[in-house]
Design a protein around this motif. Structure first.
Motif, PDB file in Angstrom:
ATOM      1  N   GLU A  57      -4.266   3.553  -9.566  1.00 55.23           N
ATOM      2  CA  GLU A  57      -3.325   3.072 -10.575  1.00 55.23           C
ATOM      3  C   GLU A  57      -1.955   3.694 -10.321  1.00 55.23           C
ATOM      4  O   GLU A  57      -1.823   4.921 -10.284  1.00 55.23           O
ATOM      5  N   LEU A  58      -0.958   2.843 -10.149  1.00 56.21           N
ATOM      6  CA  LEU A  58       0.395   3.335  -9.909  1.00 56.21           C
ATOM      7  C   LEU A  58       0.975   3.907 -11.198  1.00 56.21           C
ATOM      8  O   LEU A  58       0.887   3.279 -12.252  1.00 56.21           O
ATOM      9  N   PRO A  59       1.573   5.086 -11.138  1.00 56.16           N
ATOM     10  CA  PRO A  59       2.187   5.671 -12.332  1.00 56.16           C
ATOM     11  C   PRO A  59       3.362   4.816 -12.805  1.00 56.16           C
ATOM     12  O   PRO A  59       3.970   4.088 -12.018  1.00 56.16           O
TER      13      PRO A  59
ATOM     14  N   TYR B 151      -5.892   1.807   8.917  1.00 53.63           N
ATOM     15  CA  TYR B 151      -7.213   2.072   8.351  1.00 53.63           C
ATOM     16  C   TYR B 151      -7.434   1.390   7.000  1.00 53.63           C
ATOM     17  O   TYR B 151      -8.506   1.494   6.418  1.00 53.63           O
ATOM     18  N   ILE B 152      -6.425   0.712   6.487  1.00 50.48           N
ATOM     19  CA  ILE B 152      -6.494   0.071   5.179  1.00 50.48           C
ATOM     20  C   ILE B 152      -6.823  -1.412   5.349  1.00 50.48           C
ATOM     21  O   ILE B 152      -6.207  -2.103   6.151  1.00 50.48           O
ATOM     22  N   GLU B 153      -7.791  -1.882   4.565  1.00 47.84           N
ATOM     23  CA  GLU B 153      -8.200  -3.288   4.634  1.00 47.84           C
ATOM     24  C   GLU B 153      -8.280  -3.881   3.235  1.00 47.84           C
ATOM     25  O   GLU B 153      -8.508  -3.163   2.256  1.00 47.84           O
ATOM     26  N   ASP B 154      -8.109  -5.192   3.155  1.00 48.63           N
ATOM     27  CA  ASP B 154      -8.286  -5.949   1.908  1.00 48.63           C
ATOM     28  C   ASP B 154      -7.437  -5.408   0.759  1.00 48.63           C
ATOM     29  O   ASP B 154      -7.915  -5.295  -0.368  1.00 48.63           O
ATOM     30  N   LEU B 155      -6.177  -5.111   1.029  1.00 44.15           N
ATOM     31  CA  LEU B 155      -5.278  -4.576   0.004  1.00 44.15           C
ATOM     32  C   LEU B 155      -4.908  -5.664  -0.993  1.00 44.15           C
ATOM     33  O   LEU B 155      -4.482  -6.753  -0.620  1.00 44.15           O
ATOM     34  N   GLU B 156      -5.090  -5.345  -2.254  1.00 47.90           N
ATOM     35  CA  GLU B 156      -4.757  -6.268  -3.344  1.00 47.90           C
ATOM     36  C   GLU B 156      -3.997  -5.485  -4.410  1.00 47.90           C
ATOM     37  O   GLU B 156      -4.347  -4.347  -4.724  1.00 47.90           O
ATOM     38  N   TYR B 157      -2.933  -6.092  -4.937  1.00 44.35           N
ATOM     39  CA  TYR B 157      -2.184  -5.468  -6.021  1.00 44.35           C
ATOM     40  C   TYR B 157      -2.431  -6.253  -7.295  1.00 44.35           C
ATOM     41  O   TYR B 157      -2.158  -7.453  -7.357  1.00 44.35           O
ATOM     42  N   ARG B 158      -2.940  -5.588  -8.303  1.00 41.85           N
ATOM     43  CA  ARG B 158      -3.173  -6.199  -9.609  1.00 41.85           C
ATOM     44  C   ARG B 158      -1.994  -5.831 -10.506  1.00 41.85           C
ATOM     45  O   ARG B 158      -1.929  -4.721 -11.027  1.00 41.85           O
ATOM     46  N   LYS B 159      -1.080  -6.777 -10.610  1.00 37.72           N
ATOM     47  CA  LYS B 159       0.197  -6.515 -11.280  1.00 37.72           C
ATOM     48  C   LYS B 159       0.023  -6.076 -12.734  1.00 37.72           C
ATOM     49  O   LYS B 159       0.631  -5.101 -13.168  1.00 37.72           O
ATOM     50  N   LYS B 160      -0.787  -6.787 -13.478  1.00 39.49           N
ATOM     51  CA  LYS B 160      -0.951  -6.494 -14.906  1.00 39.49           C
ATOM     52  C   LYS B 160      -1.477  -5.075 -15.129  1.00 39.49           C
ATOM     53  O   LYS B 160      -1.023  -4.355 -16.019  1.00 39.49           O
ATOM     54  N   GLU B 161      -2.416  -4.640 -14.305  1.00 38.99           N
ATOM     55  CA  GLU B 161      -3.015  -3.307 -14.439  1.00 38.99           C
ATOM     56  C   GLU B 161      -2.260  -2.242 -13.646  1.00 38.99           C
ATOM     57  O   GLU B 161      -2.559  -1.062 -13.749  1.00 38.99           O
ATOM     58  N   ARG B 162      -1.319  -2.682 -12.794  1.00 40.15           N
ATOM     59  CA  ARG B 162      -0.588  -1.786 -11.874  1.00 40.15           C
ATOM     60  C   ARG B 162      -1.567  -1.020 -10.978  1.00 40.15           C
ATOM     61  O   ARG B 162      -1.449   0.170 -10.744  1.00 40.15           O
ATOM     62  N   GLU B 163      -2.552  -1.739 -10.458  1.00 40.05           N
ATOM     63  CA  GLU B 163      -3.587  -1.128  -9.622  1.00 40.05           C
ATOM     64  C   GLU B 163      -3.527  -1.666  -8.198  1.00 40.05           C
ATOM     65  O   GLU B 163      -3.327  -2.863  -7.984  1.00 40.05           O
ATOM     66  N   LEU B 164      -3.729  -0.764  -7.259  1.00 40.80           N
ATOM     67  CA  LEU B 164      -3.922  -1.136  -5.866  1.00 40.80           C
ATOM     68  C   LEU B 164      -5.417  -1.013  -5.590  1.00 40.80           C
ATOM     69  O   LEU B 164      -6.027   0.019  -5.887  1.00 40.80           O
TER      70      LEU B 164
END
Length: 71
Positions: free
Chosen positions: A6-8, A35-48
């Protein structure tokens, strides 16, 4: 199992930003996104949400000029 970060609230993100996550590579002494795969940003939750193939320090990486766009 994916990693969730969760992004601050003090991290500034625009709708045009490309999200990047990096894992610290001790040999090269730099952040590496290989080394990072399947990166998704959930804007509403501010989650990576992502998968990683390496366990090491992880960082959200963004441009130094995100809040000062150039034309």
């Amino acid at each position: 199992m994916p990693c969730v970060y969760e992004l601050p609230p003090y991290v500034f993100i625009t709708d045009n930003d490309e999200n990047h996550v990096g894992v610290w590579d001790d040999q090269q002494q730099e952040w590496c996104s290989d080394y990072i795969e399947d990166l998704e940003y959930r804007k509403k939750e501010r989650e990576l949400v992502f998968n990683t193939r390496k366990f090491a320090p992880i960082a959200y990486i963004q441009s130094k000029t995100t809040d000062f766009p150039y034309d």
